[in-house]
Design a protein around this motif. Structure first.
Motif, PDB file in Angstrom:
ATOM      1  N   ARG A  27       0.216  -1.078   0.006  1.00 47.77           N
ATOM      2  CA  ARG A  27      -0.158  -0.140   0.120  1.00 47.77           C
ATOM      3  C   ARG A  27       0.796   1.381   0.458  1.00 47.77           C
ATOM      4  NH1 ARG A  27      -3.192  -0.006   4.436  1.00 47.77           N
ATOM      5  NH2 ARG A  27      -5.097   0.727   2.857  1.00 47.77           N
ATOM      6  N   LEU A  43      -6.931  12.611  -6.425  1.00 47.12           N
ATOM      7  CA  LEU A  43      -6.502  11.423  -6.197  1.00 47.12           C
ATOM      8  C   LEU A  43      -5.445  11.874  -5.132  1.00 47.12           C
ATOM      9  CD1 LEU A  43      -6.002   9.422  -9.190  1.00 47.12           C
ATOM     10  CD2 LEU A  43      -7.591   9.048  -7.082  1.00 47.12           C
ATOM     11  N   LYS A  46      -4.856   9.609  -0.954  1.00 41.60           N
ATOM     12  CA  LYS A  46      -5.276   8.967  -1.115  1.00 41.60           C
ATOM     13  C   LYS A  46      -4.963   7.350  -1.563  1.00 41.60           C
ATOM     14  CE  LYS A  46      -9.708   9.896  -2.808  1.00 41.60           C
ATOM     15  NZ  LYS A  46     -10.820   9.738  -1.595  1.00 41.60           N
ATOM     16  N   ALA A  48      -3.630   3.515  -1.668  1.00 43.93           N
ATOM     17  CA  ALA A  48      -3.732   2.866  -3.056  1.00 43.93           C
ATOM     18  C   ALA A  48      -2.964   1.833  -2.996  1.00 43.93           C
ATOM     19  CB  ALA A  48      -3.135   3.890  -4.213  1.00 43.93           C
ATOM     20  N   VAL A  65      -1.856   1.199 -10.180  1.00 46.68           N
ATOM     21  CA  VAL A  65      -2.121   0.793  -8.590  1.00 46.68           C
ATOM     22  C   VAL A  65      -3.575   0.667  -8.807  1.00 46.68           C
ATOM     23  CG1 VAL A  65      -0.527   2.115  -7.532  1.00 46.68           C
ATOM     24  CG2 VAL A  65      -2.634   3.556  -8.134  1.00 46.68           C
ATOM     25  N   THR A  66      -4.366   0.505  -8.018  1.00 48.05           N
ATOM     26  CA  THR A  66      -6.052   0.576  -7.953  1.00 48.05           C
ATOM     27  C   THR A  66      -5.967   1.452  -6.350  1.00 48.05           C
ATOM     28  OG1 THR A  66      -6.182  -1.397  -6.392  1.00 48.05           O
ATOM     29  CG2 THR A  66      -6.848  -0.782  -8.578  1.00 48.05           C
ATOM     30  N   VAL A  67      -7.166   2.690  -6.622  1.00 46.60           N
ATOM     31  CA  VAL A  67      -7.167   3.668  -5.225  1.00 46.60           C
ATOM     32  C   VAL A  67      -8.328   2.733  -4.200  1.00 46.60           C
ATOM     33  CG1 VAL A  67      -8.135   5.932  -4.163  1.00 46.60           C
ATOM     34  CG2 VAL A  67      -6.885   5.335  -6.183  1.00 46.60           C
ATOM     35  N   ASP A  68      -8.163   2.193  -2.729  1.00 49.02           N
ATOM     36  CA  ASP A  68      -8.394   1.771  -1.561  1.00 49.02           C
ATOM     37  C   ASP A  68     -10.725   1.995  -1.714  1.00 49.02           C
ATOM     38  OD1 ASP A  68      -5.784   0.220  -1.865  1.00 49.02           O
ATOM     39  OD2 ASP A  68      -5.587   0.375   0.378  1.00 49.02           O
ATOM     40  N   ASP A  70     -12.118   3.097  -4.317  1.00 46.81           N
ATOM     41  CA  ASP A  70     -12.917   3.075  -5.042  1.00 46.81           C
ATOM     42  C   ASP A  70     -13.766   2.333  -4.978  1.00 46.81           C
ATOM     43  OD1 ASP A  70     -13.620   2.670  -8.464  1.00 46.81           O
ATOM     44  OD2 ASP A  70     -11.709   2.666  -8.369  1.00 46.81           O
ATOM     45  N   ARG A  73     -12.976  -0.669  -8.084  1.00 45.25           N
ATOM     46  CA  ARG A  73     -11.408  -1.663  -7.392  1.00 45.25           C
ATOM     47  C   ARG A  73     -11.239  -2.730  -8.003  1.00 45.25           C
ATOM     48  NH1 ARG A  73      -8.800  -2.991  -2.126  1.00 45.25           N
ATOM     49  NH2 ARG A  73      -6.495  -3.573  -2.886  1.00 45.25           N
TER      50      ARG A  73
END
Length: 97
Positions: A27, A43, A46, A48, A65-68, A70, A73
């Motif tokens: 993370r 963003l 944030k 991620a 990355v993916t945003v936690d 979202d 996701r």
């Protein structure tokens, strides 16, 4: 003779950012540097999760990355557009456990 594969060696196992070693699954806090568009502002700050570490043809590394928080996701994890973002190593802050 081996066939040339443009995707070969384009993914990295890990990346050193400061004293931290970052890998897929780790993370990070997003710190976009460019402020180029509204997404940079949205963003910033944030948390991620690193999905992969990619390398372009010039050898520059990027964290996918993916945003936690979202709600889409899971789509980012499937490599769908709009839910997977790329940041340079200088645009993320590794989070320790």
């Amino acid at each position: 003779m081996t066939a040339w594969n443009p995707e070969a060696n384009r993914r990295l196992e890990c990346l050193h950012i400061g004293s931290a070693e970052v890998r897929a699954g780790d993370r990070v806090r997003l710190r976009p540097g460019g402020r180029a568009d509204i997404l940079d502002l949205a963003l910033a700050g944030k948390i991620a999760t690193v999905e992969s570490i990619e390398q372009d043809y010039e050898g520059r590394a990027y964290l996918a990355v993916t945003v936690d928080d979202d709600p889409g996701r899971d789509l980012g994890a499937l490599r769908q557009p709009g839910h997977r973002f790329f940041f340079g190593p200088d645009e993320v802050e590794p989070l320790t456990a």
